[in-house]
Design a protein around this motif. Structure first.
Motif, PDB file in Angstrom:
ATOM      1  N   VAL A  40       0.871  -1.179   0.000  1.00 32.59           N
ATOM      2  CA  VAL A  40       0.000   0.000   0.000  1.00 32.59           C
ATOM      3  C   VAL A  40       0.908   1.230   0.000  1.00 32.59           C
ATOM      4  O   VAL A  40       1.755   1.368   0.881  1.00 32.59           O
ATOM      5  CB  VAL A  40      -0.933   0.008   1.232  1.00 32.59           C
ATOM      6  N   THR A  41       0.713   2.110  -0.974  1.00 27.20           N
ATOM      7  CA  THR A  41       1.566   3.306  -1.028  1.00 27.20           C
ATOM      8  C   THR A  41       1.341   4.162   0.214  1.00 27.20           C
ATOM      9  O   THR A  41       0.271   4.127   0.834  1.00 27.20           O
ATOM     10  CB  THR A  41       1.271   4.162  -2.280  1.00 27.20           C
ATOM     11  N   GLN A  42       2.353   4.944   0.563  1.00 23.06           N
ATOM     12  CA  GLN A  42       2.280   5.780   1.747  1.00 23.06           C
ATOM     13  C   GLN A  42       1.104   6.755   1.671  1.00 23.06           C
ATOM     14  O   GLN A  42       0.362   6.909   2.639  1.00 23.06           O
ATOM     15  CB  GLN A  42       3.589   6.539   1.934  1.00 23.06           C
ATOM     16  N   ALA A  43       0.913   7.385   0.529  1.00 20.79           N
ATOM     17  CA  ALA A  43      -0.187   8.354   0.385  1.00 20.79           C
ATOM     18  C   ALA A  43      -1.548   7.662   0.568  1.00 20.79           C
ATOM     19  O   ALA A  43      -2.437   8.191   1.241  1.00 20.79           O
ATOM     20  CB  ALA A  43      -0.121   9.039  -0.974  1.00 20.79           C
ATOM     21  N   THR A  44      -1.693   6.486  -0.020  1.00 22.67           N
ATOM     22  CA  THR A  44      -2.955   5.739   0.115  1.00 22.67           C
ATOM     23  C   THR A  44      -3.174   5.324   1.561  1.00 22.67           C
ATOM     24  O   THR A  44      -4.276   5.473   2.101  1.00 22.67           O
ATOM     25  CB  THR A  44      -2.939   4.502  -0.807  1.00 22.67           C
ATOM     26  N   LEU A  45      -2.130   4.828   2.197  1.00 24.99           N
ATOM     27  CA  LEU A  45      -2.232   4.412   3.594  1.00 24.99           C
ATOM     28  C   LEU A  45      -2.660   5.584   4.473  1.00 24.99           C
ATOM     29  O   LEU A  45      -3.600   5.466   5.253  1.00 24.99           O
ATOM     30  CB  LEU A  45      -0.892   3.845   4.074  1.00 24.99           C
ATOM     31  N   TYR A  46      -1.998   6.733   4.330  1.00 26.16           N
ATOM     32  CA  TYR A  46      -2.337   7.893   5.147  1.00 26.16           C
ATOM     33  C   TYR A  46      -3.759   8.373   4.890  1.00 26.16           C
ATOM     34  O   TYR A  46      -4.452   8.787   5.820  1.00 26.16           O
ATOM     35  CB  TYR A  46      -1.332   9.026   4.917  1.00 26.16           C
ATOM     36  N   ARG A  47      -4.205   8.341   3.646  1.00 29.46           N
ATOM     37  CA  ARG A  47      -5.568   8.770   3.324  1.00 29.46           C
ATOM     38  C   ARG A  47      -6.592   7.866   4.023  1.00 29.46           C
ATOM     39  O   ARG A  47      -7.558   8.344   4.616  1.00 29.46           O
ATOM     40  CB  ARG A  47      -5.777   8.768   1.814  1.00 29.46           C
TER      41      ARG A  47
END
Length: 183
Positions: A40-47
Motif C-alpha cells: 500500500v503506497t504511503q499516500a494511500t495508507l495515510y488517506r
C-alpha cells in the motif's frame, strides 16, 4: 468519512479493512503500519488511516515529533470496527453482497500472502472448514459471546513464541428447501 457514517461504509473497503486488521488490541505507529502493509503506497495508507480516524474507528493515542515530522501512534477507537446486526439488516441485497465480497476478497488476499510466506512452518497454522449448527437467535448470541471470551487471552501480541493468525468467522443462514438461488 465522519463519525456519523455507517461503520460498513468506512471499514468495508479493502485497504481500510486491512489496516483495521493490523491492530487486534495493540497500538501501532504509522511507520509500523507501512511495514505491515508494504504493498500500500504511503499516500494511500495515510488517506485511509485519516478516514478511519475521522470515523472514530481508529484513535490517535500519541503523537511525537521525529525529524520534523509528526509520527502518530494509533489504536482501535471508541467505535468498534465491526458491522453490527442492525447495520447489516438495513443494507439492501446489493450492498450486503458487496460488503461480503469485500470481506471474502481480503480473506483471499490474506491467504495469498500466506502462500507467499517462505517459512514452511506456516503451513501448520492454516486450516479451514464449515460446520452446520442449528441455533436460535439467543443461541447465536451465546456462541458469539463465548467465542469472544474464549479468544480474549490470545489477542495479546506480546505473548512469547506466539505467531499471529487471522481467524475469520462467517455466519450465513441456510436457505430453506425450495428457495431458488442464482446460478
Amino acid at each position: 468519512m465522519t463519525r456519523s457514517a455507517p461503520i460498513a461504509d468506512v471499514v468495508l473497503h479493502p485497504v481500510r479493512l486491512r489496516i483495521v486488521q493490523q491492530f487486534g488490541g495493540r497500538e501501532l505507529t504509522t511507520a509500523e503500519l507501512r511495514q505491515a502493509l508494504p504493498d500500500v503506497t504511503q499516500a494511500t495508507l495515510y488517506r485511509h488511516v485519516s478516514a478511519l480516524v475521522d470515523a472514530g474507528i481508529l484513535a490517535v493515542v500519541q503523537e511525537r515529533r521525529i525529524r520534523g515530522a509528526i509520527e502518530r501512534t494509533l489504536a482501535l477507537g471508541d467505535r468498534m470496527a465491526h458491522v453490527d446486526q442492525d447495520e447489516l439488516g438495513a443494507m439492501d441485497d446489493a450492498r450486503l453482497r458487496s460488503a461480503f465480497l469485500t470481506f471474502l476478497g481480503e480473506l483471499g488476499a490474506g491467504f495469498d500472502r500466506f502462500l507467499a510466506d517462505p517459512d514452511p512452518a506456516a503451513r501448520s497454522f492454516v486450516g479451514f472448514g464449515q460446520t452446520p449448527l442449528h441455533v436460535t437467535e439467543a443461541d447465536l448470541a451465546t456462541i458469539q459471546s463465548g467465542l469472544t471470551e474464549l479468544l480474549a487471552p490470545y489477542r495479546d501480541a506480546d505473548r512469547p513464541g506466539a505467531r499471529r493468525i487471522d481467524l475469520a468467522t462467517v455466519v450465513t443462514p441456510h436457505a430453506p428447501a425450495g428457495v431458488a438461488t442464482e446460478e
